[in-house]
Design a protein around this motif. Structure first.
Motif, PDB file in Angstrom:
ATOM      1  N   LYS A   1       0.839  -1.199   0.000  1.00  0.00           N
ATOM      2  CA  LYS A   1       0.000   0.000   0.000  1.00  0.00           C
ATOM      3  C   LYS A   1       0.876   1.251   0.000  1.00  0.00           C
ATOM      4  O   LYS A   1       1.835   1.349   0.750  1.00  0.00           O
ATOM      5  N   ILE A   2       0.503   2.184  -0.866  1.00  0.00           N
ATOM      6  CA  ILE A   2       1.224   3.434  -1.053  1.00  0.00           C
ATOM      7  C   ILE A   2       0.319   4.590  -0.630  1.00  0.00           C
ATOM      8  O   ILE A   2      -0.859   4.627  -1.001  1.00  0.00           O
ATOM      9  N   GLU A   3       0.873   5.512   0.129  1.00  0.00           N
ATOM     10  CA  GLU A   3       0.134   6.713   0.534  1.00  0.00           C
ATOM     11  C   GLU A   3       0.132   7.685  -0.644  1.00  0.00           C
ATOM     12  O   GLU A   3       1.181   8.170  -1.074  1.00  0.00           O
TER      13      GLU A   3
ATOM     14  N   VAL B   1      -3.301   3.230  -1.359  1.00  0.00           N
ATOM     15  CA  VAL B   1      -3.686   2.549  -2.594  1.00  0.00           C
ATOM     16  C   VAL B   1      -2.662   1.450  -2.869  1.00  0.00           C
ATOM     17  O   VAL B   1      -1.468   1.609  -2.607  1.00  0.00           O
ATOM     18  N   PHE B   2      -3.114   0.323  -3.433  1.00  0.00           N
ATOM     19  CA  PHE B   2      -2.192  -0.743  -3.799  1.00  0.00           C
ATOM     20  C   PHE B   2      -1.274  -0.280  -4.930  1.00  0.00           C
ATOM     21  O   PHE B   2      -1.701   0.441  -5.842  1.00  0.00           O
TER      22      PHE B   2
ATOM     23  N   ASN C   1       7.230   8.214  -2.397  1.00  0.00           N
ATOM     24  CA  ASN C   1       6.275   7.447  -1.590  1.00  0.00           C
ATOM     25  C   ASN C   1       6.423   5.942  -1.853  1.00  0.00           C
ATOM     26  O   ASN C   1       6.363   5.140  -0.931  1.00  0.00           O
ATOM     27  N   VAL C   2       6.601   5.586  -3.123  1.00  0.00           N
ATOM     28  CA  VAL C   2       6.733   4.174  -3.487  1.00  0.00           C
ATOM     29  C   VAL C   2       8.024   3.603  -2.911  1.00  0.00           C
ATOM     30  O   VAL C   2       8.020   2.526  -2.291  1.00  0.00           O
ATOM     31  N   ILE C   3       9.130   4.310  -3.078  1.00  0.00           N
ATOM     32  CA  ILE C   3      10.410   3.832  -2.568  1.00  0.00           C
ATOM     33  C   ILE C   3      10.353   3.673  -1.043  1.00  0.00           C
ATOM     34  O   ILE C   3      10.805   2.654  -0.499  1.00  0.00           O
ATOM     35  N   ASN C   4       9.765   4.641  -0.355  1.00  0.00           N
ATOM     36  CA  ASN C   4       9.640   4.550   1.106  1.00  0.00           C
ATOM     37  C   ASN C   4       8.735   3.400   1.530  1.00  0.00           C
ATOM     38  O   ASN C   4       9.034   2.681   2.486  1.00  0.00           O
ATOM     39  N   SER C   5       7.643   3.210   0.835  1.00  0.00           N
ATOM     40  CA  SER C   5       6.711   2.138   1.189  1.00  0.00           C
ATOM     41  C   SER C   5       7.337   0.763   0.983  1.00  0.00           C
ATOM     42  O   SER C   5       7.100  -0.152   1.775  1.00  0.00           O
ATOM     43  N   ILE C   6       8.123   0.606  -0.057  1.00  0.00           N
ATOM     44  CA  ILE C   6       8.794  -0.680  -0.301  1.00  0.00           C
ATOM     45  C   ILE C   6       9.798  -0.962   0.804  1.00  0.00           C
ATOM     46  O   ILE C   6       9.878  -2.073   1.326  1.00  0.00           O
ATOM     47  N   SER C   7      10.560   0.057   1.202  1.00  0.00           N
ATOM     48  CA  SER C   7      11.550  -0.164   2.258  1.00  0.00           C
ATOM     49  C   SER C   7      10.886  -0.424   3.608  1.00  0.00           C
ATOM     50  O   SER C   7      11.398  -1.179   4.427  1.00  0.00           O
ATOM     51  N   LYS C   8       9.723   0.173   3.862  1.00  0.00           N
ATOM     52  CA  LYS C   8       9.007  -0.025   5.133  1.00  0.00           C
ATOM     53  C   LYS C   8       8.210  -1.326   5.165  1.00  0.00           C
ATOM     54  O   LYS C   8       7.729  -1.719   6.220  1.00  0.00           O
TER      55      LYS C   8
END
Length: 185
Positions: free
Chosen positions: A41-43, A49-50, A77-84
């Motif tokens: 999920k991405i903010e 959102v997926f 946002n995508v890069i941060n969400s993948i790392s988290k």
């Protein structure tokens, strides 16, 4: 009644198998697979959102996934969400695309993943058996209330048991396949 029991058991057990497959598909075998990241999920735009809804994800090579964002402003946002996401993948930006590297699996990690897959398989089998028990209880109560006769009750139990056996075999096939993937990647 018999068709109802058959359809109800099949529908519920298919749902269990689908949930099990989704869990197992998320377990990586050291090879890039879109299912590893598509449900992160991405903010964005004030809600979560997926990733697969805001981008196109492709397998770039055996160890790399490529993400083409529809809106380039979401890159960070995508890069941060993948790392988290704590799935052990690293992402980086190159030429307005995001690449996700899938590392090699160690022997210890493979063993842990195989144990996890088998544990999830046993949980799925338990869920299947609970569905069987619930259906048998329902029709046993109907028999006790004299809504169905003894022959119908036994016929339904036999049909539900056969369906249960088929779904348990299906889970075993999925387990064997995933174990092979994990051992040979």
């Amino acid at each position: 009644m018999i068709n109802y029991a058959k359809n109800y058991a099949t529908k519920k057990m298919i749902f269990c198998i689908d949930c099990f497959k989704k869990k197992v598909d998320l377990i990586r075998a050291g090879v890039a697979n879109i299912s590893l990241i598509e449900n992160i999920k991405i903010e964005c735009y004030g809600k979560k959102v997926f990733l697969n809804k805001i981008s196109r994800i492709i397998v770039h090579n055996n160890r790399t996934l490529k993400i083409n964002l529809f809106d380039k402003s979401l890159k960070n946002n995508v890069i941060n969400s993948i790392s988290k996401s704590n799935i052990g993948l690293t992402s980086y930006e190159q030429n307005n695309n995001i690449f996700v590297s899938v590392p090699f699996l160690t022997k210890e990690k493979r063993i842990q993943l195989i144990k996890f897959v088998y544990k999830e398989g046993e949980n799925a089998k338990i869920d299947i058996r609970i569905i069987r028990r619930d259906i048998n209880t329902k029709f046993n109560n109907m028999y006790l209330d004299k809504k169905i006769n003894k022959d119908d009750k036994y016929r339904i139990e036999k049909i539900v048991q056969n369906i249960t056996n088929d779904f348990i075999k299906n889970i075993d096939c999925i387990l064997t396949s995933k174990k092979f993937d994990l051992e040979n990647s």
